[in-house]
Design an enzyme around this catalytic site. Structure first.
Site, mmCIF file in Angstrom:
data_model
loop_
_atom_site.group_PDB
_atom_site.id
_atom_site.type_symbol
_atom_site.label_atom_id
_atom_site.label_comp_id
_atom_site.label_asym_id
_atom_site.label_seq_id
_atom_site.Cartn_x
_atom_site.Cartn_y
_atom_site.Cartn_z
ATOM 1 N N GLU A 315 41.406 34.797 -19.832
ATOM 2 C CA GLU A 315 40.072 34.604 -20.413
ATOM 3 C C GLU A 315 40.172 33.651 -21.599
ATOM 4 O O GLU A 315 39.535 33.884 -22.637
ATOM 5 C CB GLU A 315 39.463 35.931 -20.851
ATOM 6 C CG GLU A 315 39.372 36.942 -19.710
ATOM 7 C CD GLU A 315 38.579 38.174 -20.077
ATOM 8 O OE1 GLU A 315 37.427 38.284 -19.651
ATOM 9 O OE2 GLU A 315 39.114 39.027 -20.824
ATOM 10 N N CYS A 399 30.128 42.671 -21.988
ATOM 11 C CA CYS A 399 30.146 42.244 -23.391
ATOM 12 C C CYS A 399 29.173 41.117 -23.673
ATOM 13 O O CYS A 399 28.674 40.992 -24.791
ATOM 14 C CB CYS A 399 31.562 41.818 -23.787
ATOM 15 S SG CYS A 399 32.285 40.585 -22.692
#
Lengths: 636, 636
Positions: A315, A399
């Site tokens: 990520e 998120c």
């Protein structure tokens, strides 16, 4: 707290009233907040903090690397409360407040006698608190709840959660540190650092700043805490899935870090915390470390949209100039994090290197993460799609929705910087602000049709005439800006241009008006030749907005199109399109299928035919039917 | 067996003696075979079939989807034995034979009284045989062991393994079928179908052909066997990881399949089996289904290298024209599988559509999977790399090394097709073949420096003068080929050109000599404009070889280079390079870094400077230092 730094106003101090942003703020209020609440409820996230529910849900334990995203559920609650706090500033909402109050009541009852507050370790792994700071997001969750507590307090005056979080922060301060019996740990996912700085500001308690500073200073030191912590669990530190502590920016003490590496959101949050501490303490070496990292990011590792972190594997970041478009991870939260970092770098004074990037990330790589109605989301923000990348309703790691939601709902925090005797105008957003400078209350009003048009009117209304400096950003993309003061053009002698800001020092009187006029030509951006993926291609930008082609607006597949260097590109406002957008149109040419029937490869080049291209702002893509999207258009 | 089909000679019948291929065959003998044996030993694969080892290794159980590649270990043993059989034809090797004989002894002792032979279900999951044909590769393993048995028998005359596998095949035939009490199943990974056809040929037993035909015919029928089988295990068929049975080409009966879909290797193996059955039975509808699938592959889903299957997710096909270069999966085994399929389509008669593709896949997408010394391997064969894609020594699923190894070691099988009264020359490979046509033994010798040069000499030596047809492929890339018979150019009236083959029917006498002269200009290939990833780019091909740029040969990063349309490209043989290669050189231009210091994006285009490019054959890349690689070069 130092008076020489440029503090951000709270969200309560700046009311956004803007043709571009107000509808987006409204969509967060009417869409993102209720949708996110409902999906958290459906997922069991809200029940997970309810002490009355004995049989807690356990979800998703076979997730990535056998790790459960349920460990970060408390952070989603924190961001939900924070987002709710900001929208309540727009107008109280009894139903929403009742929902949030009920959550706070659960947190209150969940809190342990010593102040501890983390639903994973209270209910799922009791007895294991503080045993895996590297992976378990324990302090990260605390940070988000702290930010939620502050926002909700500032919006409603209710301090229950703020008190809860102060108790928890006090436990954390007692637990971590260099003192005898304390753990010398810090969180694998930075976040609590910037939250503690905000908590110090909200409460006036310097000890929270000291704790934030401790976490920053301790990070990456040898002997390495994560090694010791792993061995204490009976685990082999070398067997860690992510290999290097670069993943969480704990590979070196922060002052020795020179490359932006690892998980992009963690990086942005850490650097934000570093900038806060550098600003608050005046620490020159910490400031220099941040500046070095900043230059690395913007010169080698940033998408033209302000997105970053090309790889899904970590990520995050990979190699210099590795910026693939179709497979770009470019998480929404990372671009939101860049807004956070840039805004913290601006604490040390107006500098358009930071404000330009804050604006770029805000209007492009971050805003793209939210659908126009506020109910659908991107996690990844590629710069090219064949039509298979769509906005989603929910994600196992949710998120991004509350991150972009809380940013948009609190946009007023990013418009200005205020020091003892200066106001900096960082962003051009219609708004009414109540600021204090030179010990005087000053109302600052902006009116503008930015980013569609380049004129901004700034009205200054001090409660009485007072001298201070107004620093107005002149964006880097605008070499020919004009400034007027009460109708008269300001010349070189009337102001100082410093770090890209026009600094106007004078005695301001009621209803002084500064006008900024920015021509907005369409720019053809080229990437550094080191960026292999953009070779021979151009990206279109007008003002702060990066544009893209979408399949629905263009008659031929997007990679068939080439845009010649000298073609005129025409902007036009289309009020029927997606709530009103400036589109860009130009003549182009396109390869045709003539003679290709059944052939996949041949010797003769394809024939070409005239074609038209139409581009829309990147942030607005995938709000219509599925289809292709392309930022980097083939040059001619 | 039908006499009108074009049978392939066995490997024993065609001895390769070729300046290009002989060193590669030698590297399989000296490198691939011992290295693969040793790594199988280290991984525990050889111990896994040893009945004397009670405590069997269990590895890799937390692999992809929680599935263990250990389930296919028997197939690696099958391919090892097959590869060993072929290299033993080059010269007996007592040590290698002793090793293989020892493995065969283990298999013999492992075989159950009823003939069953699969180490996973004998040792790891006893009692579960035939309960998950969809996932467990049970019949696939049998197929590879059958192929190994045939090759080892043909090389050594030892029939122990052939007898073992016939016993197992007889059990499989008794177990599966439409009769009462039989299971109507078939393997999730096709392979046994083509192996059973070979077994029928090797033994003369038609029942193995019938079983192969049954597996082909049963595939994809409703009610679906895999649904019933899953429910019998207590599993929900809808919960399957791969979703659609397209993954294993079992979504429809084979005659109704019109798109190449799913796992690419499975697809190639299935279509190979279909072609064998169509050829052996003369089934027109099955032949038509294969032709439809072939057209779909070559017109929409094939890389220019003959590689295929862009996605790692399903190790296979995605959408039409979706051919990304840098992320191409393009498994070595899939290109090897295309050679298999094309060679089986040629059973139905010479047709250069198939032979051209067989050659393309062989010399490019398949051969690239093996290092020049035969000891390092690619699983994925991308068409672009930034230097991070390297050959490996071992892989958790080591299917590719023995697949490319067995292909190269048995290359003689692919050179000719032989029917009752015709010999087809499919490939141009120096070799000595002992064939039988028109009931007459005919020695056919090829001498050539192909693919570096385009001249091929074919000598025909019948044991006595005899009439038959010699069909010589004229490759599609060569519109100006010349044919000579005993020194005199053949004209239109001397032959028939049919499906891209020059068919010469005459009474052949000892030492008749046919010469084929193929000019080999350098071609600039363009992709269909539907292929977005190749837009504006060219690939270089000369003869059957696709070329690529490697960083080590080029002074600037490869995507800075553009090659103008009219530039001369010069081929030259470099005998010092990688054992001797024809390279391609041309003048080009390159974007420079001038003025870009610290800038990632800017308005002005990069400056350009003259540059040179040098290309090497794609198959030979990554045999030197790590670096970039690029097949599709920016056009000018």
């Amino acid at each position: 707290m130092s008076g020489s730094i440029f503090q951000a106003p709270t969200a309560a101090m700046v009311r956004v009233d803007d043709p571009f942003w107000s509808p987006r703020v409204a969509s967060v209020r009417s869409g993102t907040v209720p949708v996110f609440y409902e999906r958290c409820r459906e997922a069991g996230i809200l029940d997970h903090i309810d002490p009355d529910i004995a049989d807690k849900p356990q979800r998703d334990l076979a997730g990535i690397h056998g790790f459960s995203t349920q460990r970060f559920w408390d952070s989603d609650i924190g961001k939900l409360i924070e987002m709710a706090g900001y929208v309540l500033l727009l107008g109280r909402d009894a139903e929403l407040e009742a929902r949030i109050d009920a959550l706070i009541d659960r947190l209150d009852r969940m809190q342990q006698p010593d102040g501890y507050l983390n639903s994973w370790f209270i209910y799922q792994e009791p007895g294991k608190r503080w045993t895996n700071l590297r992976d378990d997001h324990e302090l990260y969750c605390a940070g988000h709840l702290i930010e939620g507590a502050i926002a909700y307090f500032q919006a409603t005056g209710k301090r229950a959660l703020l008190d809860i979080m102060c108790r928890y922060a006090d436990l954390i301060a007692a637990t971590f540190g260099a003192g005898p019996g304390q753990k010398r740990g810090y969180c694998g996912h930075p976040e609590i650092e910037l939250a503690l700085v905000e908590l110090a500001r909200a409460t006036g308690e310097k000890r929270y700043l000291d704790l934030a500073r401790y976490f920053i200073e301790e990070r990456g030191r040898q002997p390495h805490y994560y090694d010791a912590e792993a061995r204490a669990r009976g685990a082999d530190p070398a067997a860690w899935h992510f290999g290097s502590y670069e993943y969480c920016q704990a590979h070196l003490p922060v002052r020795e870090q020179t490359k932006v590496v690892g998980h992009a959101v963690r990086a942005m949050y850490l650097y934000s915390g570093m900038a806060e501490i550098a600003a608050e303490t005046g620490d020159a070496s910490l400031k220099a470390a941040g500046e070095r990292l900043w230059r690395d990011l913007v010169s080698k590792r940033l998408y033209v949209t302000g997105g970053m972190g090309p790889s899904a594997t970590n990520e995050g970041f990979t190699a210099d100039y590795d910026l693939p478009n179709r497979t770009a991870y470019a998480e929404t939260c990372a671009a939101v994090g860049l807004v956070f970092w840039a805004s913290r770098m601006l604490r040390m004074g107006p500098d358009r290197r930071y404000a330009d990037m804050m604006e770029l990330a805000l209007y492009n790589g971050a805003l793209s993460g939210l659908s126009l109605d506020g109910t659908l989301f991107f996690y990844e923000n590629p710069l090219e799609s064949r039509g298979d990348h769509r906005r989603w309703k929910w994600h196992r790691c949710p998120c991004c929705p509350p991150n972009i939601g809380r940013l948009i709902a609190s946009l007023g925090r990013y418009v200005y910087g205020v020091s003892a005797d200066a106001i900096a105008v960082h962003l051009f957003i219609g708004s009414d602000a109540k600021l204090t400078v030179a010990n005087t209350a000053v109302r600052v009003t902006q009116r503008t049709h930015y980013p569609w048009e380049g004129s901004v009117s700034i009205t200054i209304e001090p409660e009485h005439p007072v001298e201070f400096e107004l620093a107005v950003r002149i964006p880097g993309w605008c070499p020919n800006a004009i400034l007027r003061l009460n109708g008269a053009q300001l010349m070189r002698g009337d102001m100082v241009i410093d770090a890209g800001y026009a600094r106007i020092r004078r005695r301001w009187s009621v209803r002084d008006r500064v006008e900024l006029v920015m021509p907005m030509p369409v720019e053809r951006l080229r990437a550094n030749p080191e960026v292999a993926d953009d070779a021979g291609r151009v990206a279109l930008r007008r003002g702060p907005l990066v544009y893209c082609l979408e399949g629905v607006d263009n008659a031929v597949p997007l990679n068939r199109l080439t845009l010649a260097d000298r073609t005129t590109i025409t902007p036009a406002f289309d009020d029927a399109l997606l709530g009103g957008m400036v589109t860009l149109s130009a003549a182009a040419s396109a390869e045709t299928s003539e003679g290709w029937e059944g052939a996949l490869y041949r010797n003769a080049p394809p024939n070409r035919a005239p074609a038209a291209i139409k581009a829309i702002p990147y942030f607005a893509w995938d709000n219509r039917d599925a289809g292709e999207m392309l930022v980097w258009i083939r040059g001619g």
